[in-house]
Design a protein around this motif. Structure first.
Motif, short mmCIF file in Angstrom:
data_model
loop_
_atom_site.label_atom_id
_atom_site.label_comp_id
_atom_site.label_asym_id
_atom_site.label_seq_id
_atom_site.Cartn_x
_atom_site.Cartn_y
_atom_site.Cartn_z
N LEU A 163 -85.79 -0.03 30.60
CA LEU A 163 -85.68 0.15 32.05
C LEU A 163 -84.39 0.89 32.39
O LEU A 163 -84.40 1.80 33.23
N ALA A 164 -83.30 0.54 31.72
CA ALA A 164 -82.03 1.25 31.96
C ALA A 164 -82.15 2.73 31.57
O ALA A 164 -81.67 3.61 32.30
N LEU A 165 -82.77 3.00 30.44
CA LEU A 165 -82.96 4.38 30.00
C LEU A 165 -83.79 5.16 31.01
O LEU A 165 -83.40 6.25 31.44
N PHE A 166 -84.93 4.61 31.38
CA PHE A 166 -85.82 5.34 32.29
C PHE A 166 -85.22 5.46 33.69
O PHE A 166 -85.51 6.42 34.40
N THR A 167 -84.36 4.53 34.06
CA THR A 167 -83.66 4.65 35.34
C THR A 167 -82.68 5.83 35.27
O THR A 167 -82.59 6.61 36.22
N ARG A 168 -81.99 5.98 34.15
CA ARG A 168 -81.09 7.14 33.97
C ARG A 168 -81.89 8.45 33.98
O ARG A 168 -81.38 9.49 34.36
N TRP A 169 -83.13 8.40 33.52
CA TRP A 169 -83.98 9.59 33.45
C TRP A 169 -84.76 9.83 34.74
O TRP A 169 -85.64 10.68 34.77
N ARG A 170 -84.47 9.12 35.81
CA ARG A 170 -85.29 9.21 37.02
C ARG A 170 -85.48 10.65 37.50
O ARG A 170 -86.51 10.97 38.07
N GLY A 171 -84.51 11.53 37.27
CA GLY A 171 -84.65 12.93 37.67
C GLY A 171 -85.64 13.70 36.81
O GLY A 171 -86.11 14.77 37.21
N LEU A 172 -85.97 13.17 35.64
CA LEU A 172 -86.93 13.81 34.75
C LEU A 172 -88.33 13.24 34.90
O LEU A 172 -89.31 13.88 34.52
N LEU A 173 -88.43 12.02 35.41
CA LEU A 173 -89.72 11.34 35.53
C LEU A 173 -90.30 11.51 36.92
O LEU A 173 -89.58 11.40 37.92
N GLY A 174 -91.59 11.73 36.98
CA GLY A 174 -92.28 11.78 38.26
C GLY A 174 -92.38 10.39 38.87
O GLY A 174 -92.20 9.37 38.19
N GLU A 175 -92.67 10.35 40.15
CA GLU A 175 -92.76 9.07 40.85
C GLU A 175 -93.78 8.11 40.21
O GLU A 175 -93.49 6.92 40.07
N PRO A 176 -94.98 8.57 39.81
CA PRO A 176 -95.90 7.61 39.18
C PRO A 176 -95.31 6.97 37.91
O PRO A 176 -95.50 5.78 37.68
N ALA A 177 -94.60 7.73 37.12
CA ALA A 177 -93.97 7.18 35.91
C ALA A 177 -92.87 6.19 36.28
O ALA A 177 -92.77 5.12 35.67
N ARG A 178 -92.05 6.54 37.27
CA ARG A 178 -90.98 5.62 37.69
C ARG A 178 -91.57 4.32 38.21
O ARG A 178 -91.08 3.23 37.91
N ARG A 179 -92.65 4.42 38.98
CA ARG A 179 -93.31 3.23 39.52
C ARG A 179 -93.84 2.35 38.39
O ARG A 179 -93.69 1.13 38.40
N GLU A 180 -94.46 2.98 37.38
CA GLU A 180 -95.00 2.23 36.24
C GLU A 180 -93.88 1.56 35.45
O GLU A 180 -94.04 0.44 34.99
N CYS A 181 -92.76 2.24 35.31
CA CYS A 181 -91.61 1.64 34.61
C CYS A 181 -91.17 0.36 35.31
O CYS A 181 -90.95 -0.66 34.64
N ARG A 182 -91.06 0.42 36.62
CA ARG A 182 -90.65 -0.78 37.38
C ARG A 182 -91.71 -1.87 37.25
O ARG A 182 -91.37 -3.04 37.09
N ALA A 183 -92.98 -1.50 37.32
CA ALA A 183 -94.05 -2.50 37.27
C ALA A 183 -94.12 -3.20 35.91
O ALA A 183 -94.31 -4.41 35.83
N VAL A 184 -93.97 -2.44 34.85
CA VAL A 184 -94.12 -3.00 33.49
C VAL A 184 -92.82 -3.65 33.00
O VAL A 184 -92.85 -4.71 32.36
N LEU A 185 -91.69 -3.03 33.31
CA LEU A 185 -90.42 -3.49 32.76
C LEU A 185 -89.59 -4.32 33.72
O LEU A 185 -88.56 -4.88 33.33
N GLY A 186 -90.02 -4.39 34.99
CA GLY A 186 -89.26 -5.15 35.98
C GLY A 186 -88.29 -4.25 36.70
O GLY A 186 -88.17 -3.06 36.43
N GLY A 187 -87.56 -4.82 37.64
CA GLY A 187 -86.56 -4.03 38.36
C GLY A 187 -87.16 -3.31 39.51
O GLY A 187 -86.62 -2.42 40.07
#
Length: 187
Positions: A163-187
């Motif tokens: 979750l920390a990694l993908f949060t740092r990558w938020r500029g590289l990830l599209g909104e659907p991916a960011r949403r899925e990261c939060r849903a699966v990993l929390g936060g």
């Protein structure tokens, strides 16, 4: 329907699935069943996010050369042209970059202004184009999220780090991916 910059004659995933079966991907053990099942789930997740067809095909074939986290390879690197003939050159390049990524060296700078991508096969350090970094980030997220969805122990052990990694990558990830990261990993 292909996007404007995508060739209409690029093979569809069914050709790649048939080849994965020929190479024995359905017999390789992987969390959640087999390698083939994992590859298909990753492609489906990328499709659900609206990923470009080349990224979806790369998702389906992302383990062809092994990865930093999964050393089993279905093909040696000297057969890259064969994979490109099946999934297209752009998708094969994404597969290669995913397989070549030295995660410990590359992940910390991937979203930065001057990324230092280290190729684990050659040792070369370079700065991939933004689109390729976005493709790598989305594929990486889809791969890890698939594992986290099906394996509670994996999620418990690595979820907060991912979750920390993908949060740092938020500029590289599209909104659907960011949403899925939060849903699966929390936060």
């Amino acid at each position: 329907m292909p996007r404007p910059n995508e060739r209409r004659d690029t093979p569809v995933p069914d050709h790649a699935v048939a080849w994965l079966r020929e190479l024995g991907a359905q017999e390789v053990a992987h969390p959640g069943g087999t390698l083939l099942a994992h590859l298909e789930r990753v492609r489906e997740l990328l499709a659900s996010w609206g990923a470009r067809p080349a990224v979806q095909r790369a998702g389906l074939c992302h383990a062809f050369y092994g990865t930093d986290g999964f050393p089993t390879a279905l093909l040696p690197l000297d057969r890259r042209a064969e994979l490109a003939a099946v999934i297209g050159a752009e998708a094969e390049e994404i597969v290669y970059v995913y397989a070549a990524c030295d995660r410990a060296a590359s992940y910390p700078t991937l979203a930065g202004e001057e990324p230092a991508f280290r190729d684990r096969f050659t040792g070369r350090v370079h700065s991939p184009a933004v689109q390729l970094r976005r493709d790598l980030a989305e594929l990486s997220a889809a791969n890890e999220l698939d594992l986290a969805r099906i394996d509670p122990a994996f999620r418990e052990a690595y979820g907060s780090e991912l979750l920390a990694l993908f949060t740092r990558w938020r500029g590289l990830l599209g909104e659907p991916a960011r949403r899925e990261c939060r849903a699966v990993l929390g936060g």
